[in-house]
Design an enzyme around this catalytic site. Structure first.
Site, PDB file in Angstrom:
ATOM      1  N   ASN A 177      78.232  13.491 -26.629  1.00 51.75           N
ATOM      2  CA  ASN A 177      79.459  13.065 -25.886  1.00 51.75           C
ATOM      3  C   ASN A 177      79.773  13.810 -24.662  1.00 51.75           C
ATOM      4  OD1 ASN A 177      79.749  15.502 -27.409  1.00 51.75           O
ATOM      5  ND2 ASN A 177      81.882  15.539 -27.008  1.00 51.75           N
ATOM      6  N   GLY A 182      77.405  20.137 -31.929  1.00 54.97           N
ATOM      7  CA  GLY A 182      77.222  19.150 -32.611  1.00 54.97           C
ATOM      8  C   GLY A 182      78.146  18.983 -33.811  1.00 54.97           C
ATOM      9  N   GLU A 191      78.779  25.207 -32.106  1.00 58.96           N
ATOM     10  CA  GLU A 191      80.217  24.857 -31.626  1.00 58.96           C
ATOM     11  C   GLU A 191      80.371  23.463 -32.252  1.00 58.96           C
ATOM     12  OE1 GLU A 191      82.283  25.848 -29.249  1.00 58.96           O
ATOM     13  OE2 GLU A 191      80.934  27.907 -29.000  1.00 58.96           O
ATOM     14  N   LEU A 192      81.136  23.144 -33.129  1.00 62.21           N
ATOM     15  CA  LEU A 192      81.041  22.221 -33.877  1.00 62.21           C
ATOM     16  C   LEU A 192      82.392  21.384 -33.842  1.00 62.21           C
ATOM     17  CD1 LEU A 192      79.802  24.141 -37.243  1.00 62.21           C
ATOM     18  CD2 LEU A 192      78.490  22.871 -35.453  1.00 62.21           C
ATOM     19  N   CYS A 219      85.313  16.964 -29.001  1.00 60.97           N
ATOM     20  CA  CYS A 219      85.541  17.972 -30.135  1.00 60.97           C
ATOM     21  C   CYS A 219      86.946  18.438 -30.094  1.00 60.97           C
ATOM     22  CB  CYS A 219      84.556  19.148 -30.157  1.00 60.97           C
ATOM     23  SG  CYS A 219      84.498  20.030 -28.203  1.00 60.97           S
ATOM     24  N   GLU A 233      86.877  14.852 -39.265  1.00 61.90           N
ATOM     25  CA  GLU A 233      87.034  14.390 -37.716  1.00 61.90           C
ATOM     26  C   GLU A 233      86.608  12.941 -37.714  1.00 61.90           C
ATOM     27  OE1 GLU A 233      83.678  16.106 -35.494  1.00 61.90           O
ATOM     28  OE2 GLU A 233      84.824  16.559 -33.788  1.00 61.90           O
TER      29      GLU A 233
HETATM   30  P1  NAP Z   1      75.145  15.500 -34.410  1.00 61.21           P
HETATM   31  O1  NAP Z   1      74.781  13.944 -34.884  1.00 61.21           O
HETATM   32  O2  NAP Z   1      75.542  16.655 -35.318  1.00 61.21           O
HETATM   33  O3  NAP Z   1      74.013  15.676 -33.273  1.00 61.21           O
HETATM   34  C1  NAP Z   1      73.755  16.721 -32.276  1.00 61.21           C
HETATM   35  C2  NAP Z   1      72.540  17.186 -32.140  1.00 61.21           C
HETATM   36  O4  NAP Z   1      71.791  17.547 -33.240  1.00 61.21           O
HETATM   37  C3  NAP Z   1      71.675  15.921 -31.614  1.00 61.21           C
HETATM   38  O5  NAP Z   1      70.848  16.385 -30.637  1.00 61.21           O
HETATM   39  C4  NAP Z   1      70.741  15.578 -32.926  1.00 61.21           C
HETATM   40  O6  NAP Z   1      69.609  15.038 -32.570  1.00 61.21           O
HETATM   41  C5  NAP Z   1      70.816  16.924 -33.482  1.00 61.21           C
HETATM   42  N1  NAP Z   1      70.609  16.767 -34.746  1.00 61.21           N
HETATM   43  C6  NAP Z   1      70.849  16.203 -35.794  1.00 61.21           C
HETATM   44  N2  NAP Z   1      70.636  16.475 -37.093  1.00 61.21           N
HETATM   45  C7  NAP Z   1      69.806  17.549 -36.895  1.00 61.21           C
HETATM   46  C8  NAP Z   1      69.107  18.199 -37.744  1.00 61.21           C
HETATM   47  N3  NAP Z   1      68.874  17.990 -39.307  1.00 61.21           N
HETATM   48  N4  NAP Z   1      68.267  19.240 -37.370  1.00 61.21           N
HETATM   49  C9  NAP Z   1      68.493  19.564 -35.808  1.00 61.21           C
HETATM   50  N5  NAP Z   1      69.056  18.772 -34.939  1.00 61.21           N
HETATM   51  C10 NAP Z   1      69.696  17.752 -35.456  1.00 61.21           C
HETATM   52  O7  NAP Z   1      76.386  15.108 -33.237  1.00 61.21           O
HETATM   53  P2  NAP Z   1      76.985  14.091 -32.234  1.00 61.21           P
HETATM   54  O8  NAP Z   1      77.438  12.652 -33.082  1.00 61.21           O
HETATM   55  O9  NAP Z   1      75.537  13.889 -31.319  1.00 61.21           O
HETATM   56  O10 NAP Z   1      77.993  14.541 -31.549  1.00 61.21           O
HETATM   57  C11 NAP Z   1      79.136  14.518 -32.062  1.00 61.21           C
HETATM   58  C12 NAP Z   1      79.804  16.193 -32.809  1.00 61.21           C
HETATM   59  O11 NAP Z   1      79.585  17.067 -31.719  1.00 61.21           O
HETATM   60  C13 NAP Z   1      81.272  16.135 -33.109  1.00 61.21           C
HETATM   61  O12 NAP Z   1      81.382  16.690 -34.429  1.00 61.21           O
HETATM   62  C14 NAP Z   1      81.733  16.812 -31.801  1.00 61.21           C
HETATM   63  O13 NAP Z   1      83.181  17.388 -32.097  1.00 61.21           O
HETATM   64  C15 NAP Z   1      80.765  17.957 -31.929  1.00 61.21           C
HETATM   65  N6  NAP Z   1      80.923  18.772 -30.672  1.00 61.21           N
HETATM   66  C16 NAP Z   1      81.385  20.079 -30.742  1.00 61.21           C
HETATM   67  C17 NAP Z   1      81.454  20.417 -29.413  1.00 61.21           C
HETATM   68  C18 NAP Z   1      82.051  22.196 -29.391  1.00 61.21           C
HETATM   69  O14 NAP Z   1      81.992  22.643 -28.318  1.00 61.21           O
HETATM   70  N7  NAP Z   1      82.718  22.603 -30.338  1.00 61.21           N
HETATM   71  C19 NAP Z   1      81.389  19.802 -28.261  1.00 61.21           C
HETATM   72  C20 NAP Z   1      81.208  18.686 -28.582  1.00 61.21           C
HETATM   73  C21 NAP Z   1      80.675  17.859 -29.404  1.00 61.21           C
HETATM   74  P3  NAP Z   1      69.561  13.223 -32.767  1.00 61.21           P
HETATM   75  O15 NAP Z   1      70.329  12.561 -31.637  1.00 61.21           O
HETATM   76  O16 NAP Z   1      67.967  13.094 -32.447  1.00 61.21           O
HETATM   77  O17 NAP Z   1      69.881  12.744 -34.273  1.00 61.21           O
END
Ligand code: NAP
Length: 480
Positions: free
Chosen positions: A156, A232, A252-253, A286, A380
Site C-alpha cells: 500500500n 503488513g 508494523e501491522l 494502516c 480491518e
Molecule cells: P500482507 O499480505 O501481510 O503482505 C505483506 C508482505 O508480507 C508482502 O511482501 C508479502 O509477500 C509478505 N508475506 C505474506 N505472507 C508471508 C509469509 N508467510 N512469510 C513471509 N512473508 C510473507 O499485507 P498486504 O496486503 O501487502 O498489506 C496490507 C497490510 O499491511 C494491512 O494489514 C495494513 O494495515 C498493513 N500495513 C501496516 C502499516 C504499519 O505501519 N502499521 C503500514 C502499511 C500497511 P507477497 O506479496 O509475496 O505475498
C-alpha cells in the site's frame, strides 16, 4: 498510451540480476501489464544473505559521514526523479498520481531524515557508583548495528515504507535485504537504483523480488538474519513471528482505527478530517478511519455533514489530476470488501452511501447501525468503508473504540481539554490525535501499535534505535 515500465531485474548484493522466470506486474485499474520482475528463489535469498554477512561488516565500518553522504545522495536522486517514482507507484499500486507524488516526497524526506539522525546515533555515560561498591567504576554505552536486517513490506505504500527500513538500517550501519510485496515490486527496484547511484557499497543492500511462498521462510528462518522488520497484515505478522526464532522483530501491522466525535466538537473539521482519513488511498492505509463513534447529541448533524463530504470525493482514473480516490489493489480485494459490506447489511446495518463495485473500484461507502460483532467492525476492512455509531457519551465511545484486537492510532474531536486528556490516557493505541483523525503521521514521530497492531516503533529516530543495540563499556579504575 503504452505504460510498460523499465524493470525485469532485482538487486542481489549490488549486482543487477535478470532471470527468465519473471513475475508480471499489472495495473489494477485495467489489468494492463506494466512490467515484470525476477521470481526470486530460495537460492537467491541464500546468496543475498551470504553477501550480506560481508555487507554488514562493510556497513558497520562506514563512517557516520559516509552514511550521511550516501543517504543524502539517495534522497536527492529520488527528488530528481520524482515524477518517475510517482508514476511507478501510481501504475503498479492503487494510489492516485497525486497520492503517489506525495508518497515520493515523503520517501525522500524519510531518507534525508535518516542521514540527519545518523549523526545522533550516540550513547550516554552511566553512573555505576549509584550502587554500593562501585565508586571505582566509570563507563558508557554506545550503539552498534544489529547486523543483517530482513525487511518485508506491503503493497500500500510501496516506496515510503521501504524507505523507512533502508534509511534507518543504513544510518545504523546494517546490511539490509528487502522483500517487497509481489503486487508492487517496481517502486522497490527503483529505490534500489537510488542507493546504487548514491554509491552504497554493493553488498550492503539487496532487493529480492519474489513471492512470499517461495522465498519467505528461507529469509525469516535464517540464523544469519539478525532482525526482521515487517510491515503488513496481522495474520502474516503472527506467522512470521512464529517462524523467526530468536531474533529481533519489528512488527508494523494493521488496524481498524476509531475516531470519536463529541458534542463540543467542530463538526465541519471532524467531517472533513474523517472523510479524508477514511478514503485516502481508497482506505488501504494502516491508519484509515474505519469506525466513528459520535455522541448522540450531534449524531444527525455530523452524519449530514459527513455524507455531504463523501459526495465530494472524486473517484476514477488514478492518473487523472482530478481524482481523489482510485481502485483497490485488485478485484479480489474489492470483492472481499463488497462481501463484508453485504454481510453487515444482512445482519441489520443500513447503507448510507456507496456499496457498488466496478472491477477493482469500490465506491466510498458509509454504513450505520452495524452490529458490533460484524466482521467489518472487528476486522480491518482495508478498503473505502466507514461505519458510524451513535453513542451516549465519551465513556461508551472509548470502551467501544478499545473493544477490538487492534490499537494503532485513534482520533478524537473535542474542544474540551478534559475529554481530550481522558481519551489520550484511556484509548489503548500507539497514538491519539486530538482534533485530527487516526490518519495523521509525520515520518519523524514514534509510530506503531499495541495489541494486534504490532510490536516496536518506527519513525526514523525510533527505527534507528530498534535497528541498533546498546553495548556497555565499564572501566574499573586501578590505583597506580
Ligand atoms: P500482507 O499480505 O501481510 O503482505 C505483506 C508482505 O508480507 C508482502 O511482501 C508479502 O509477500 C509478505 N508475506 C505474506 N505472507 C508471508 C509469509 N508467510 N512469510 C513471509 N512473508 C510473507 O499485507 P498486504 O496486503 O501487502 O498489506 C496490507 C497490510 O499491511 C494491512 O494489514 C495494513 O494495515 C498493513 N500495513 C501496516 C502499516 C504499519 O505501519 N502499521 C503500514 C502499511 C500497511 P507477497 O506479496 O509475496 O505475498
Amino acid at each position: 498510451m503504452a505504460t510498460e515500465l523499465a524493470g525485469g531485474k532485482m538487486l542481489l548484493a549490488g549486482e543487477w540480476v535478470e532471470k527468465s522466470d519473471q513475475i508480471e506486474v499489472y495495473n489494477p485499474e485495467n489489468n494492463e501489464k506494466i512490467g515484470s520482475v525476477p521470481a526470486g528463489t530460495e537460492e537467491d535469498v541464500k546468496n543475498a544473505i551470504s553477501s550480506a554477512k560481508d555487507g554488514a561488516e562493510i556497513a558497520a565500518n562506514l563512517s557516520v559521514r559516509e552514511r550521511m553522504d550516501i543517504l543524502t545522495k539517495a534522497a536527492d536522486y529520488i527528488e530528481d526523479h520524482l515524477e518517475d517514482f510517482a508514476r511507478t507507484i501510481a501504475l503498479e499500486g492503487s494510489k492516485t498520481i497525486n497520492e503517489a507524488r506525495s508518497e515520493t516526497t515523503r520517501a525522500a524526506e524519510t531518507i534525508r531524515l535518516s542521514a540527519e539522525e545518523a549523526r545522533r546515533l550516540t550513547g550516554e555515560s552511566i553512573n555505576f557508583d549509584q550502587m554500593p561498591g562501585n565508586t571505582d567504576r566509570m563507563g558508557y554505552y554506545f550503539r552498534f548495528p544489529v547486523g543483517i536486517i530482513a525487511a518485508i513490506t506491503p503493497f500500500n505504500d510501496p516506496l515510503n515504507l521501504i524507505a523507512h527500513k533502508i534509511g534507518p538500517g543504513i544510518a545504523a550501519g546494517n546490511a539490509v535485504i528487502i522483500k517487497p510485496a509481489t503486487e508492487t515490486p517496481l517502486s522497490a527496484v527503483k529505490l534500489a537504483e537510488a542507493f546504487v547511484s548514491a554509491g552504497l557499497p554493493p553488498k550492503v543492500l539487496s532487493v529480492i523480488t519474489g513471492r512470499a511462498r517461495d522465498i519467505g521462510d528461507v529469509l525469516i528462518e535464517s540464523k544469519d538474519v539478525n532482525m526482521i522488520s515487517f510491515t503488513g497484515g496481522m495474520e502474516t505478522g503472527e506467522k512470521i513471528a512464529k517462524k523467526a526464532g530468536l531474533k529481533r522483530l519489528s512488527m508494523e501491522l494493521g488496524s481498524n482505527s476509531p475516531a470519536i466525535v463529541r458534542t463540543d466538537a467542530d463538526l465541519h473539521l471532524a467531517a472533513a478530517s474523517t472523510v479524508s482519513g477514511a478514503f485516502a488511498a481508497a482506505g488501504q492505509n494502516c491508519l484509515s478511519v474505519q469506525r466513528i463513534y459520535v455522541e448522540e447529541g450531534v449524531y444527525d448533524s455530523f452524519k449530514d455533514l459527513f455524507l455531504q463530504k463523501v459526495k465530494e470525493v472524486k473517484t476514477g482514473n488514478k492518473l487523472s489530476e482530478a481524482t481523489d480516490m482510485g481502485p483497490l489493489i485488485n478485484e479480489k480485494e474489492a470483492i472481499r470488501v463488497e462481501d463484508w459490506v453485504k454481510e453487515a447489511i444482512d445482519a441489520g446495518a443500513l447503507l448510507l452511501a456507496g456499496g457498488n463495485r466496478n472491477g477493482a473500484h469500490y465506491e466510498p461507502t458509509v454504513l450505520e447501525e452495524v452490529p458490533s460483532d460484524a466482521t467489518i467492525v472487528t476486522e480491518e476492512v482495508f478498503g473505502p468503508v466507514v461505519l458510524l455509531f451513535n453513542v451516549k457519551n465519551l465513556d461508551e465511545a472509548i470502551e467501544r473504540a478499545n473493544d477490538v484486537n487492534y490499537g494503532l492510532q485513534a482520533g478524537i474531536f473535542t474542544t474540551n481539554i478534559n475529554a481530550a486528556l481522558k481519551a489520550s490516557r484511556r484509548l489503548h493505541v500507539g497514538g491519539v490525535m486530538i482534533n485530527d483523525s487516526s490518519d495523521f503521521r509525520i515520518d519523524a514521530m514514534p509510530f506503531g501499535g499495541v495489541k494486534g497492531s504490532g510490536l516496536g516503533r518506527e519513525g526514523v529516530e525510533y527505527t534507528i534505535k530498534e535497528m541498533s543495540e546498546e553495548r556497555i563499556v565499564a572501566f574499573k579504575l586501578i590505583d597506580e
